[in-house]
Scaffold this active site. Structure first.
Site, PDB file in Angstrom:
ATOM      1  CD  GLU A  28      19.279  -0.635   8.272  1.00 24.85           C
ATOM      2  OE1 GLU A  28      19.981  -1.403   7.577  1.00 24.85           O
ATOM      3  OE2 GLU A  28      19.105  -0.776   9.506  1.00 24.85           O
ATOM      4  CG  HIS A  62      -8.685   6.770   7.090  1.00 22.48           C
ATOM      5  ND1 HIS A  62      -7.867   7.495   6.259  1.00 22.48           N
ATOM      6  CD2 HIS A  62      -9.838   7.478   7.186  1.00 22.48           C
ATOM      7  CE1 HIS A  62      -8.502   8.589   5.872  1.00 22.48           C
ATOM      8  NE2 HIS A  62      -9.696   8.605   6.425  1.00 22.48           N
ATOM      9  CE  LYS A  72      -2.985   2.227   7.257  1.00 26.64           C
ATOM     10  NZ  LYS A  72      -3.944   3.324   7.389  1.00 26.64           N
ATOM     11  CE1 TYR A 132      -1.402   6.879   5.127  1.00 23.72           C
ATOM     12  CE2 TYR A 132      -0.324   7.742   3.177  1.00 23.72           C
ATOM     13  CZ  TYR A 132      -1.280   7.846   4.158  1.00 23.72           C
ATOM     14  OH  TYR A 132      -2.126   8.921   4.170  1.00 23.72           O
ATOM     15  CG  ASP A 170     -11.511  11.427   6.658  1.00 24.97           C
ATOM     16  OD1 ASP A 170     -11.748  10.201   6.685  1.00 24.97           O
ATOM     17  OD2 ASP A 170     -10.425  11.894   6.272  1.00 24.97           O
TER      18      ASP A 170
END
Length: 181
Positions: A28, A62, A72, A132, A170
């Site tokens: 799971e 970020h 996230k 994500y 970046d």
């Protein structure tokens, strides 16, 4: 599933219970009820994203700011990455601290990165496919970030500097300071 605290407030590692036999394996990946009971946090996600990157790519650090902030739940579906969360919540007892963990297809670990945190990863394998789950929708105007090699944070990306591959965005992120966050 085991849900383990990290040194950063509200940031967790999720370790699945894996059932294996001669056919393969089953686990799971996420259970909202289990997550919420273990952490006391809202674990409802509304958007899933996938990226594929090659060795040396560093994505981050970020975040989404304001009403578009995102928590996230991240994992590596193929390959291996060094995943980093940075607490950018001014009122947090762990503000300005970072935590890193290796996420891989082999270990099947996930990292929960709460709202108000910066996030990034570096690719340690030939390629990596990264997942994500986000609890809020992406909004370009709410983008923010921290310079990956900020001298105050001293994040270890587990790569030689000469191997790091960055996007133009970046390369010009803000240095870390309380005034920037």
């Amino acid at each position: 599933m085991k849900i383990k605290e990290t040194p950063l407030k509200d940031c967790y590692i999720l370790e699945p219970t894996i059932f294996e036999d001669e056919r393969g394996y089953f686990f799971e990946k996420y259970n909202e009820s289990t997550f919420e009971k273990a952490t006391g946090l809202n674990g409802h996600f509304v958007q899933d994203n996938i990226s594929k990157s090659s060795y040396g790519v560093l994505r981050g650090v970020h975040l989404q700011k304001g009403k578009h902030a995102q928590a996230k739940l991240v994992s590596c579906l193929e390959g291996k990455v060094w995943d980093v969360a940075v607490d950018l919540r001014k009122m947090s007892p762990t503000f300005g601290q970072w935590f890193g963990v290796e996420l891989s297809a082999e270990n099947k670990l996930q990292l929960y990165v709460p709202r108000g945190f910066g996030h990034g990863f570096s690719v340690l394998s030939e390629t990596a496919i990264f997942s994500y789950k986000c609890d809020n929708f992406y909004n370009k105007e709410s983008e923010g970030g921290v310079l990956y090699n900020d001298e105050g944070l001293k994040i270890d990306w587990k790569l030689p500097e000469t191997d790091i591959i960055l996007s133009e965005k970046d390369k010009i992120q803000l240095p870390f300071s309380k005034e920037n966050f």
